[in-house]
Design an enzyme around this catalytic site. Structure first.
Site, PDB file in Angstrom:
ATOM      1  N   CYS A 130      23.707 -54.042  42.752  1.00  0.00           N
ATOM      2  CA  CYS A 130      22.862 -53.131  43.552  1.00  0.00           C
ATOM      3  C   CYS A 130      21.383 -53.247  43.187  1.00  0.00           C
ATOM      4  CB  CYS A 130      23.347 -51.694  43.406  1.00  0.00           C
ATOM      5  SG  CYS A 130      23.122 -51.012  41.748  1.00  0.00           S
ATOM      6  N   GLN A 182      24.615 -46.493  48.591  1.00  0.00           N
ATOM      7  CA  GLN A 182      24.563 -47.910  48.215  1.00  0.00           C
ATOM      8  C   GLN A 182      25.897 -48.593  48.542  1.00  0.00           C
ATOM      9  OE1 GLN A 182      22.034 -49.896  46.145  1.00  0.00           O
ATOM     10  NE2 GLN A 182      23.333 -51.422  47.091  1.00  0.00           N
ATOM     11  N   ASP A 217      26.988 -53.852  37.522  1.00  0.00           N
ATOM     12  CA  ASP A 217      25.850 -52.930  37.483  1.00  0.00           C
ATOM     13  C   ASP A 217      25.370 -52.874  36.035  1.00  0.00           C
ATOM     14  OD1 ASP A 217      23.988 -50.967  38.162  1.00  0.00           O
ATOM     15  OD2 ASP A 217      25.432 -49.322  38.181  1.00  0.00           O
ATOM     16  N   ARG A 264      17.957 -37.871  45.302  1.00  0.00           N
ATOM     17  CA  ARG A 264      18.403 -38.610  44.100  1.00  0.00           C
ATOM     18  C   ARG A 264      18.260 -37.685  42.902  1.00  0.00           C
ATOM     19  NH1 ARG A 264      17.106 -44.749  42.314  1.00  0.00           N
ATOM     20  NH2 ARG A 264      18.719 -44.957  43.907  1.00  0.00           N
ATOM     21  N   HIS A 312      27.021 -43.359  43.790  1.00  0.00           N
ATOM     22  CA  HIS A 312      25.902 -43.917  44.573  1.00  0.00           C
ATOM     23  C   HIS A 312      26.496 -44.323  45.927  1.00  0.00           C
ATOM     24  CE1 HIS A 312      22.096 -45.401  45.542  1.00  0.00           C
ATOM     25  NE2 HIS A 312      21.936 -46.379  44.675  1.00  0.00           N
ATOM     26  N   ARG A 341      20.293 -51.969  52.758  1.00  0.00           N
ATOM     27  CA  ARG A 341      20.012 -50.543  52.516  1.00  0.00           C
ATOM     28  C   ARG A 341      19.209 -49.978  53.700  1.00  0.00           C
ATOM     29  NH1 ARG A 341      19.947 -48.518  47.367  1.00  0.00           N
ATOM     30  NH2 ARG A 341      19.748 -46.551  48.491  1.00  0.00           N
TER      31      ARG A 341
HETATM   32  N1  NVA Z   1      23.953 -47.258  37.769  1.00  0.00           N
HETATM   33  C1  NVA Z   1      22.544 -47.416  38.006  1.00  0.00           C
HETATM   34  C2  NVA Z   1      22.278 -47.695  39.458  1.00  0.00           C
HETATM   35  C3  NVA Z   1      20.818 -47.882  39.791  1.00  0.00           C
HETATM   36  C4  NVA Z   1      20.579 -48.093  41.258  1.00  0.00           C
HETATM   37  C5  NVA Z   1      21.806 -46.176  37.561  1.00  0.00           C
HETATM   38  O1  NVA Z   1      22.260 -45.069  37.849  1.00  0.00           O
HETATM   39  O2  NVA Z   1      20.775 -46.304  36.886  1.00  0.00           O
HETATM   40  N1   CP Z   2      19.948 -49.914  44.144  1.00  0.00           N
HETATM   41  C1   CP Z   2      19.087 -48.891  44.100  1.00  0.00           C
HETATM   42  O1   CP Z   2      19.427 -47.749  44.415  1.00  0.00           O
HETATM   43  O2   CP Z   2      17.837 -49.245  43.703  1.00  0.00           O
HETATM   44  P1   CP Z   2      16.637 -48.274  43.338  1.00  0.00           P
HETATM   45  O3   CP Z   2      16.999 -47.572  42.047  1.00  0.00           O
HETATM   46  O4   CP Z   2      15.463 -49.173  43.184  1.00  0.00           O
HETATM   47  O5   CP Z   2      16.460 -47.293  44.450  1.00  0.00           O
END
Ligand code: NVA
Ligand code: CP
Length: 304
Positions: free
Chosen positions: A260, A133, A220, A103, A130, A288
């Protein structure tokens, strides 16, 4: 055979994504622990340069259920915080581990990890996508609607320039469904990504128009990780874009709602919708665990 990465949804063909879903379904039905032998003796690194609840726990638990050893590295708890280059981290981890879930921020960093690692790399969220996801979410949609997503009408409402919306655009092209994106001006994906999906993706400045007749509505957060400084500006830009009962009125009567998570209740979605009968956010979160197990087995060439 060269290693397989999963950096974006396009790294899987439709047939391969279906193979991952079939492997997932098989493992999901099996009693807990029956997949233990599949990755026994292996190790998987989960490298997190941004916060995580679901990704961290679902990967760690899934890796353990497959009989492998999970190792999570966060920026602050590792030498990444001291500036050790990703290309060095990639080669060091490849000597210890069989797969890396990563990540991060910019795509360049993700690509650096993938090109220097000699083991498969999974994109566990970057600024531009993502995919893991959304792969899980497509399977959730099919389970919840009891039918393939192909040909369905799906809406994404809110920040359509987000990593989540951009991976949904890729999904529309691969799985061949219609995706209506609704956002205020300036919050759509890059043009070339929309163009690549052809007439499967439509752009709307009116959320209710996008939602009309949809069987799936996604949203989101308005400010993603790394965009905290823009949070106030975005709150103003997205005022009136909250998914609530009134917004969902034109949707199909069978419409399900996905997010998500984590959600900012009262911003992109209200509490009543997340807690309401259309919401599938918790089966979505649970998947997930299951789909990532299928994906890890696929990338490592192992069948349940
Ligand atoms: N768009 C959000 C998704 C979190 C799982 C982010 O990148 O913070
Ligand atoms: N949806 C998701 O990726 O959640 P986290 O940021 O908690 O991993």
């Amino acid at each position: 055979m060269s290693k397989r990465d999963f950096l974006s949804l396009s790294d899987l063909s439709l047939a391969e994504a279906r193979q991952v879903f079939a492997m997932t379904a098989k493992m999901k039905q099996a009693p807990k622990g029956s997949a233990r032998g599949l990755l026994s003796g292996r190790a998987v690194a989960v490298v997190l340069e941004k916060a995580s609840t679901r990704t961290r726990v679902s990967f760690e638990v899934g890796i353990s259920q497959l009989g492998a050893h999970p190792i999570t590295l966060t920026t602050d708890g590792s030498q990444i915080a001291r500036g050790e280059p990703i290309k060095d981290t990639a080669r060091v981890l490849s000597g210890y581990c069989d797969l890396i879930s990563f990540r991060t921020f910019a795509t360049a960093r993700l690509k650096e990890m993938a090109s220097f690692a000699t083991v498969p790399v999974i994109n566990a969220l970057s600024d531009d996508g993502h995919p893991v996801q959304v792969l899980c979410d497509v399977m959730t949609v099919e389970e919840q609607l009891g039918a393939p997503i192909t040909g369905k009408k799906v809406a994404f409402v809110g920040d359509c320039s987000s990593n989540m919306a951009r991976s949904w655009v890729e999904a529309a092209r691969i799985f061949d469904f219609h995706l209506a994106l609704a956002a205020p001006e300036g919050y759509f994906p890059p043009d070339h990504e929309v163009r690549a999906a052809g007439d499967r993706v439509s752009l709307h400045r009116d959320a209710r128009e996008a939602i009309r007749g949809c069987e799936v509505v996604n949203t989101d957060v308005w400010a993603s990780m790394g965009q905290e400084a823009e949070a106030e500006k975005r709150r103003r830009a997205f005022a009136g874009w909250t998914i609530d009962a009134a917004m969902l009125e034109p949707a199909a009567s069978s419409c399900i709602v996905l997010h998500c998570l984590p959600a900012h209740r009262g911003e992109e979605i209200d509490d009543a919708t997340i807690e309401g009968p259309r919401s599938r956010v918790f089966p979505q979160a649970e998947n997930r665990l299951h789909v990532q197990k299928g994906l890890m087995c696929f990338l490592l060439g192992v069948s349940p």
